[in-house]
Design an enzyme around this catalytic site. Structure first.
Site, PDB file in Angstrom:
ATOM      1  CG  HIS A 126       0.382   6.234  -0.709  1.00 49.85           C
ATOM      2  ND1 HIS A 126      -0.600   7.003  -1.270  1.00 49.85           N
ATOM      3  CD2 HIS A 126      -0.216   5.557   0.311  1.00 49.85           C
ATOM      4  CE1 HIS A 126      -1.745   6.805  -0.617  1.00 49.85           C
ATOM      5  NE2 HIS A 126      -1.538   5.927   0.337  1.00 49.85           N
ATOM      6  CD  GLU A 169      -5.367   5.694   0.268  1.00 40.31           C
ATOM      7  OE1 GLU A 169      -5.204   4.618   0.858  1.00 40.31           O
ATOM      8  OE2 GLU A 169      -4.616   6.686   0.443  1.00 40.31           O
ATOM      9  CG  HIS A 198      -1.800   1.186   1.343  1.00 41.24           C
ATOM     10  ND1 HIS A 198      -3.122   1.169   0.966  1.00 41.24           N
ATOM     11  CD2 HIS A 198      -1.560   2.453   1.753  1.00 41.24           C
ATOM     12  CE1 HIS A 198      -3.642   2.370   1.133  1.00 41.24           C
ATOM     13  NE2 HIS A 198      -2.724   3.172   1.618  1.00 41.24           N
ATOM     14  CD  GLU A 199       1.436   3.568   3.714  1.00 46.10           C
ATOM     15  OE1 GLU A 199       1.604   4.661   3.129  1.00 46.10           O
ATOM     16  OE2 GLU A 199       0.381   3.310   4.352  1.00 46.10           O
TER      17      GLU A 199
HETATM   18 ZN    ZN Z   1      -2.930   5.266   1.778  1.00 44.61          ZN
END
Ligand code: ZN
Length: 501
Positions: A267, A293, A263-264
């Protein structure tokens, strides 16, 4: 004009440097700082943000922007993009008195420290007063910015430029009408997914090391970034060439750390892939929190929880954890990591129930900001909505209203961007699949370069140049946010995991 633009760029560069210094202090606050440092750090951050704000709202920047409004740069150029984005930021920043800016910074830093203690003690009462102050400050910000329909619009606009509460509600209503019955249908199933393979002890160092393998493969550049541990995973960016991510690892919550790394990492790919010409300018960064996101949720879920991904990585994972997974086939493992089950904690929620956690926060935030709900009544309101959406009651405040860091650090009007990100991720991904039909075959070979390059070309390199709606239009040809792609994806995927009506 060129001279004026260079002049503006030079002034903005100093402000960006101050903001980067703030980001370093904020990163340290969550990664290394001992608890004793909290009050001094709050003051240091307040000072920096006050100086940066003061420099930004100066009259000479406004005069330069007025002059540059007459310039005739092509809409897609860095020059025109910079002038548009800085004008938008400037007009907003001018509306906030610098005393309020310092007060926001100070209160939000302290809020985080108080929240950390309150959550550890599982007592909302310890957090109540500072949260009341945070809600008040957010109302002051909304009043200062101004709004047409409701105060919440002003807060939402900070995270999702141009987006209105009514538009979000429309998209959420579309999601709700299909996801809520879907969750109920799955909950009634007799054929439960077997998750016993995940309910074992997994060595933390091995989990950490394994997560680095796909993180590198999706394209995270360790020469221009690093991963550390923190209580709450996050990404922060000091420069295009220095992007930090964090994760947390639990022995008994496999594979939570891996998914948070992906997830990170999603980003971070966005921030590491901005065009070099945007470095140190106000165009560096993402179009909005929702678009940001869309990238993290895509790499975490659409990719990280796909069968194609695990066709490549599962044999490697079995080698690292032979005692736990040696006798578990890939089908069982794939179903286990996609188990849908109403749960209390948002960040651990599966793809389907995740959005329900967001609806709850979106509704409660509006009630607080529009002053229909008192802060003292928030835990009860939280528990009632938890029961209504997910059929669960938190055993304590730490598992309920205190679980997320966002409100303690002042973020209101931010949670909706997570569900908007889910919706956007599929709008973008469907388009990528149309243009590159072999993507999933590539994933099953551990190849992600073509998808990464596609996102770099379509989204990442532009930084903040275009609004979310402009990006959606440029990429998909459609004019607006549309939940259809996302809902189709969910139904297609989960009808293979569950027998659905
Ligand atoms: Zn996030």
């Amino acid at each position: 004009m060129k001279e004026k633009l260079d002049n503006l760029r030079a002034k903005l560069k100093d402000i960006k440097n101050l903001q980067a210094a703030e980001a370093v202090l904020g990163w340290d606050q969550q990664v290394y700082m001992p608890p004793g440092g909290s009050e001094a750090r709050a003051e240091q951050l307040a000072t920096l943000s006050k100086i940066a704000h003061g420099m930004f709202v100066a009259d000479d920047i406004g005069m330069l922007l007025d002059d540059l409004a007459k310039a005739d740069y092509p809409y897609d150029s860095d020059e025109a993009g910079l002038i548009r984005v800085v004008r938008r930021d400037y007009d907003k920043a001018r509306k906030l008195p610098s005393e309020l800016v310092a007060e926001l910074s100070r209160t939000f830093s302290l809020g985080q420290q108080i929240w950390t203690k309150a959550r550890a003690a599982k007592e909302f009462d310890q957090f109540r007063d500072i949260l009341g102050k945070i809600v008040d400050l957010n109302i002051q910000v909304a009043e200062a910015f101004g709004y047409e329909a409701c105060k919440y619009d002003a807060l939402l606009d900070q995270n999702e430029p141009g987006m209105r509460t009514a538009e979000v509600r429309l998209v959420f209503d579309a999601l709700k009408s299909e996801l809520v019955p879907l969750v109920q249908a799955i909950a009634k199933q007799d054929d439960k997914v077997d998750v016993s393979c995940l309910k074992q002890a997994y060595n933390e160092t091995d989990q950490w090391d394994f997560g680095l393998i796909p993180l590198k493969a999706i394209g995270f550049d360790f020469a221009r970034g690093r991963q550390d541990r923190s209580v709450h995973p996050f990404t922060t960016t000091f420069s295009i060439n220095d992007v930090r991510i964090t994760t947390r690892v639990f022995k008994d919550q496999f594979p939570s750390a891996l998914f948070s790394t992906l997830h990170e990492g999603g980003h971070a790919l966005y921030d590491q892939s901005g065009a070099p010409s945007l470095e140190g300018t106000f165009l560096a960064g993402g179009a909005s929190m929702g678009v940001h996101e869309s990238q993290s949720r895509l790499w975490e879920n659409v990719l990280g929880r796909s069968l194609a991904f695990w066709q490549f990585y599962y044999p490697l994972l079995q080698e690292v954890f032979p005692a736990q997974l040696g006798n578990v086939d890939i089908e069982t493992f794939y179903r286990a990591v996609n188990n849908v089950e109403p749960s209390l904690i948002r960040v651990e929620a599966d793809e389907v129930t995740y959005n329900l956690h967001i609806f709850l926060r979106f509704e409660l935030e509006q009630d607080l900001i529009e002053q229909r709900l008192r802060v003292a009544d928030l835990p009860d309101a939280w528990n009632a909505k938890m029961e209504a959406y997910l059929g669960l009651t938190p055993p304590d405040d730490a598992m309920g209203v205190l679980q997320d860091i966002h409100w303690s650090s002042g973020l209101m009007g931010y949670f909706p961007t997570y569900a908007l990100g889910n919706v956007l991720s599929l709008q973008f991904y469907q388009q990528a699949l149309k243009e590159i039909p072999s993507l999933e075959e590539q994933f099953s070979k551990g190849e992600f370069g073509e998808l990464r390059a596609w996102f770099k070309e379509k989204i990442h390199r532009h930084g903040r140049k275009f609004t979310p709606n402009e990006l959606v239009k440029r990429i998909t040809g459609v004019n607006e946010l549309d939940a259809r792609s996302y809902l189709n994806y969910i139904k297609r995927k989960y009808s293979k995991i569950y027998v659905l009506p």
